[in-house]
Design a protein around this motif. Structure first.
Motif, PDB file in Angstrom:
ATOM      1  N   LEU A  49     -23.503 -33.551   6.248  1.00  0.00           N
ATOM      2  CA  LEU A  49     -22.670 -35.007   6.403  1.00  0.00           C
ATOM      3  C   LEU A  49     -22.935 -35.665   7.717  1.00  0.00           C
ATOM      4  O   LEU A  49     -22.854 -36.792   7.775  1.00  0.00           O
ATOM      5  CB  LEU A  49     -21.273 -34.453   6.193  1.00  0.00           C
ATOM      6  CG  LEU A  49     -20.526 -34.509   4.910  1.00  0.00           C
ATOM      7  CD1 LEU A  49     -21.169 -33.512   3.774  1.00  0.00           C
ATOM      8  CD2 LEU A  49     -18.998 -34.103   5.086  1.00  0.00           C
ATOM      9  N   VAL A  50     -23.172 -34.949   8.672  1.00  0.00           N
ATOM     10  CA  VAL A  50     -23.477 -35.518  10.106  1.00  0.00           C
ATOM     11  C   VAL A  50     -24.963 -36.249   9.808  1.00  0.00           C
ATOM     12  O   VAL A  50     -25.024 -37.334  10.216  1.00  0.00           O
ATOM     13  CB  VAL A  50     -23.517 -34.570  11.081  1.00  0.00           C
ATOM     14  CG1 VAL A  50     -24.154 -35.024  12.302  1.00  0.00           C
ATOM     15  CG2 VAL A  50     -22.210 -33.916  11.144  1.00  0.00           C
ATOM     16  N   ASP A  56     -28.524 -43.918   7.815  1.00  0.00           N
ATOM     17  CA  ASP A  56     -28.065 -45.042   7.250  1.00  0.00           C
ATOM     18  C   ASP A  56     -28.569 -46.123   7.177  1.00  0.00           C
ATOM     19  O   ASP A  56     -29.798 -46.323   7.786  1.00  0.00           O
ATOM     20  CB  ASP A  56     -26.319 -45.313   7.851  1.00  0.00           C
ATOM     21  CG  ASP A  56     -26.656 -45.893   8.873  1.00  0.00           C
ATOM     22  OD1 ASP A  56     -27.721 -46.010   9.685  1.00  0.00           O
ATOM     23  OD2 ASP A  56     -25.692 -46.717   9.506  1.00  0.00           O
ATOM     24  N   GLU A 176     -19.320 -32.154   0.081  1.00  0.00           N
ATOM     25  CA  GLU A 176     -20.685 -31.555   0.634  1.00  0.00           C
ATOM     26  C   GLU A 176     -21.843 -31.918  -0.523  1.00  0.00           C
ATOM     27  O   GLU A 176     -22.936 -32.255  -0.269  1.00  0.00           O
ATOM     28  CB  GLU A 176     -20.248 -30.392   0.980  1.00  0.00           C
ATOM     29  CG  GLU A 176     -19.347 -30.385   2.429  1.00  0.00           C
ATOM     30  CD  GLU A 176     -19.247 -28.917   2.916  1.00  0.00           C
ATOM     31  OE1 GLU A 176     -18.882 -28.765   4.103  1.00  0.00           O
ATOM     32  OE2 GLU A 176     -19.616 -28.026   2.353  1.00  0.00           O
ATOM     33  N   ILE A 179     -22.998 -35.401  -1.317  1.00  0.00           N
ATOM     34  CA  ILE A 179     -23.772 -35.808   0.096  1.00  0.00           C
ATOM     35  C   ILE A 179     -25.068 -35.219  -0.189  1.00  0.00           C
ATOM     36  O   ILE A 179     -26.185 -35.940  -0.152  1.00  0.00           O
ATOM     37  CB  ILE A 179     -22.991 -35.580   1.281  1.00  0.00           C
ATOM     38  CG1 ILE A 179     -21.871 -36.216   1.499  1.00  0.00           C
ATOM     39  CG2 ILE A 179     -24.273 -35.641   2.366  1.00  0.00           C
ATOM     40  CD1 ILE A 179     -21.943 -37.807   1.502  1.00  0.00           C
ATOM     41  N   ASN A 236     -20.674 -39.951  14.751  1.00  0.00           N
ATOM     42  CA  ASN A 236     -20.990 -38.429  14.358  1.00  0.00           C
ATOM     43  C   ASN A 236     -20.675 -37.485  15.022  1.00  0.00           C
ATOM     44  O   ASN A 236     -20.328 -36.177  14.772  1.00  0.00           O
ATOM     45  CB  ASN A 236     -22.518 -38.577  14.176  1.00  0.00           C
ATOM     46  CG  ASN A 236     -23.059 -38.918  12.820  1.00  0.00           C
ATOM     47  OD1 ASN A 236     -22.337 -38.774  11.754  1.00  0.00           O
ATOM     48  ND2 ASN A 236     -24.294 -39.036  12.607  1.00  0.00           N
ATOM     49  N   LEU A 239     -17.278 -37.035  14.145  1.00  0.00           N
ATOM     50  CA  LEU A 239     -17.233 -36.625  12.690  1.00  0.00           C
ATOM     51  C   LEU A 239     -17.542 -34.965  12.583  1.00  0.00           C
ATOM     52  O   LEU A 239     -16.795 -34.319  12.128  1.00  0.00           O
ATOM     53  CB  LEU A 239     -18.191 -37.177  11.860  1.00  0.00           C
ATOM     54  CG  LEU A 239     -18.314 -36.688  10.401  1.00  0.00           C
ATOM     55  CD1 LEU A 239     -17.094 -36.848   9.471  1.00  0.00           C
ATOM     56  CD2 LEU A 239     -19.683 -37.245   9.809  1.00  0.00           C
ATOM     57  N   HIS A 240     -18.501 -34.617  13.487  1.00  0.00           N
ATOM     58  CA  HIS A 240     -19.053 -33.222  13.510  1.00  0.00           C
ATOM     59  C   HIS A 240     -17.785 -32.221  14.020  1.00  0.00           C
ATOM     60  O   HIS A 240     -17.493 -31.403  13.335  1.00  0.00           O
ATOM     61  CB  HIS A 240     -20.284 -33.007  14.340  1.00  0.00           C
ATOM     62  CG  HIS A 240     -21.020 -31.783  13.825  1.00  0.00           C
ATOM     63  ND1 HIS A 240     -22.033 -31.207  14.652  1.00  0.00           N
ATOM     64  CD2 HIS A 240     -20.817 -30.842  12.975  1.00  0.00           C
ATOM     65  CE1 HIS A 240     -22.419 -30.107  14.216  1.00  0.00           C
ATOM     66  NE2 HIS A 240     -21.589 -29.812  13.098  1.00  0.00           N
ATOM     67  N   ILE A 243     -15.184 -32.051  10.989  1.00  0.00           N
ATOM     68  CA  ILE A 243     -15.390 -31.209   9.884  1.00  0.00           C
ATOM     69  C   ILE A 243     -15.743 -29.767  10.133  1.00  0.00           C
ATOM     70  O   ILE A 243     -15.914 -29.000   8.947  1.00  0.00           O
ATOM     71  CB  ILE A 243     -16.516 -32.007   9.073  1.00  0.00           C
ATOM     72  CG1 ILE A 243     -17.902 -32.184   9.666  1.00  0.00           C
ATOM     73  CG2 ILE A 243     -15.873 -33.225   8.654  1.00  0.00           C
ATOM     74  CD1 ILE A 243     -18.891 -32.731   8.874  1.00  0.00           C
ATOM     75  N   ASN A 330     -23.517 -42.621   0.568  1.00  0.00           N
ATOM     76  CA  ASN A 330     -23.537 -41.662   1.436  1.00  0.00           C
ATOM     77  C   ASN A 330     -22.789 -41.795   2.642  1.00  0.00           C
ATOM     78  O   ASN A 330     -21.815 -41.166   3.204  1.00  0.00           O
ATOM     79  CB  ASN A 330     -24.811 -40.784   1.646  1.00  0.00           C
ATOM     80  CG  ASN A 330     -25.030 -39.490   1.072  1.00  0.00           C
ATOM     81  OD1 ASN A 330     -24.198 -39.013   0.261  1.00  0.00           O
ATOM     82  ND2 ASN A 330     -26.264 -39.137   1.143  1.00  0.00           N
ATOM     83  N   SER A 331     -23.227 -43.039   3.242  1.00  0.00           N
ATOM     84  CA  SER A 331     -22.803 -43.288   4.488  1.00  0.00           C
ATOM     85  C   SER A 331     -21.360 -43.678   4.613  1.00  0.00           C
ATOM     86  O   SER A 331     -20.392 -43.661   5.541  1.00  0.00           O
ATOM     87  CB  SER A 331     -23.510 -44.459   5.142  1.00  0.00           C
ATOM     88  OG  SER A 331     -24.925 -44.067   5.216  1.00  0.00           O
ATOM     89  N   THR A 334     -18.883 -40.700   4.832  1.00  0.00           N
ATOM     90  CA  THR A 334     -18.875 -39.764   6.132  1.00  0.00           C
ATOM     91  C   THR A 334     -18.154 -40.855   7.107  1.00  0.00           C
ATOM     92  O   THR A 334     -17.432 -40.419   8.134  1.00  0.00           O
ATOM     93  CB  THR A 334     -20.125 -39.713   6.498  1.00  0.00           C
ATOM     94  OG1 THR A 334     -21.041 -40.777   6.727  1.00  0.00           O
ATOM     95  CG2 THR A 334     -20.988 -38.418   5.738  1.00  0.00           C
TER      96      THR A 334
END
Length: 446
Positions: A49-50, A56, A176, A179, A236, A239-240, A243, A330-331, A334
């Motif tokens: 995901l990261v 992107d 997940e 993605i 990111n 985000l990381h 998650i 995908n982008s 996330t």
């Protein structure tokens, strides 16, 4: 154990509150006595995901422009950016596992509002710039595949909120899987296109070597910073750190250290995959456009248009458009989660996912509609590159707090980052800040 917890908490101005993304927090179990392979599978997912943020549509624009103008030279920048990303994402996992906070919560709990609120605004700006790139990229992909006008495509991209809500209701593992499946499609599309382009592999290898041209040439520096901004993305980091906490890894020190090891393995493997995709975009541009003198290609639509005559097969543009659509979809997923983490973490405000998504989307859609309405597709490439430069300029405001938090024993306890890692991360922050200052100076002096 209690003393250690108290030692960690005394380093924060505020007590740890509710986690972000509460509906998926600690929902994926990690068996303490599992084999290494099972633990790898348990932590397999967040890294990908990261990785989405590192490939992107905005990244496509900078990589296409870099490859078309300067051939394989900027491959070194892609490699350097990826190394930076691996180190910084490892710090994000360490912060989340060691302190129980994502980066947004850590900023809220460590700083007064006079500091944390401007950081929140900058984080929101970064997410809007990210979303802008995704809106334009997805709209261009819809135009290339189905002939949908860009203005309509930009509006249609707001409907992806329903896809995201459906996936969230199914569970985090479904997100997940979605993605990773689309990442597989992207890899296949580029694998075929690279085979058709038949690049000079000797020049490809030499492109990964450093050169002083990157700093001395203002246009090359602009694109280099765009590539760094498109690769090491601020959202990111938020985000990381959020998650990773979907895994129920336990609270003891050995369990946390084990969790950090597998989370780092997951993100490192995923980011090496992202490097392959990013390098493929740049190599494709160098082997097709730069080689034939088409050095001004920056728009995704123009790249699509030129691929068929240059590669000799009509399937090449279709593969390009399919990969672009997969990247855009995908982008958006996330970026939605990153937006939730930033708002919930900084402001402790819980909004429904669809409300948060639509607000973010509207902020990105309005400038995208204006640009496509006034200029058409011809200026979208420039807007994409500009959005990535904005991300590069915002990066230090996310990296510096991250490095400071993970280097603080009072905040991290036994999970504090080792000195060598802190020094390396600080050097990365210094390089990015220096590049930003050089870019601003060049822009100011024309």
């Amino acid at each position: 154990m209690l003393n250690k917890v108290e030692t960690v908490e005394t380093g924060w101005r505020k007590a740890r509150g509710e986690p972000s993304l509460l509906d998926v927090f600690r929902t994926i179990s990690v068996a303490p006595g599992a084999t290494p392979w099972r633990k790898f599978l348990a932590f397999f997912g967040p890294g990908y995901l990261v990785a989405v943020g590192y490939m992107d549509p905005g990244n496509w624009a900078t990589s296409l422009a870099g490859g078309a103008q300067f051939g394989y030279t900027l491959l070194f920048v892609a490699l350097l950016s990826n190394i930076m990303a691996i180190i910084l994402q490892a710090l994000c996992a360490r912060l989340a596992i060691g302190s129980g906070r994502d980066l947004a919560q850590a900023c809220r709990d460590a700083y007064p509002r006079a500091v944390s609120w401007p950081l929140w605004l900058l984080a929101e700006l970064a997410i809007c710039a990210t979303d802008l790139a995704e809106v334009i990229g997805t709209a261009i992909a819809l135009n290339l595949l189905f002939g949908m006008p860009l203005e309509i495509g930009v509006v249609v991209t707001a409907l992806d909120v329903f896809v995201i809500l459906w996936l969230q209701n199914k569970g985090f593992r479904w997100i997940e899987a979605f993605i990773i499946t689309l990442l597989g499609v992207i890899a296949i599309c580029f694998g075929v296109q690279i085979a058709l382009a038949d690049p000079d592999w000797g020049q490809v290898v030499r492109g990964f070597a450093p050169t002083t041209q990157i700093v001395t040439n203002p246009q090359m520096l602009y694109l280099a910073l765009g590539i760094i901004g498109a690769t090491v993305m601020p959202h990111n980091l938020y985000l990381h750190s959020g998650i990773v906490q979907t895994r129920a890894f336990g609270e003891s020190l050995p369990e946390k250290r084990d969790a950090l090891k597998w989370a780092t393995v997951d993100s490192t493997v995923a980011l090496m995959f992202a490097l392959l995709v990013n390098a493929s975009i740049l190599i494709l541009a160098a082997a097709t456009f730069h080689k034939t003198g088409q050095t001004d290609v920056a728009e995704l639509g123009r790249a699509h248009e030129l691929l068929a005559p240059l590669l000799g097969l009509s399937i090449a543009p279709t593969l390009f458009a399919i990969a672009l659509l997969c990247c855009g979809l995908n982008s958006t997923v996330t970026a939605t989660m990153a937006g939730q983490i930033v708002m919930e973490g900084f402001l402790d405000i819980k909004l429904p996912a669809w409300v948060r998504r639509l607000v973010t989307r509207l902020v990105a859609i309005i400038p995208a509609i204006i640009v496509t309405w006034i200029y058409g597709a011809s200026e979208t490439g420039k807007l994409l590159i500009l959005s990535q430069v904005i991300l590069g300029l915002q990066l230090p405001f996310a990296i510096v707090p991250l490095v400071m938090f993970t280097a603080s024993r009072s905040k991290m306890g036994e999970m504090v980052a080792p000195k060598w890692l802190t020094v390396t991360a600080a050097l990365i922050a210094a390089i990015i800040i220096a590049l930003n200052m050089k870019l601003l100076f060049d822009l100011a002096t024309g």
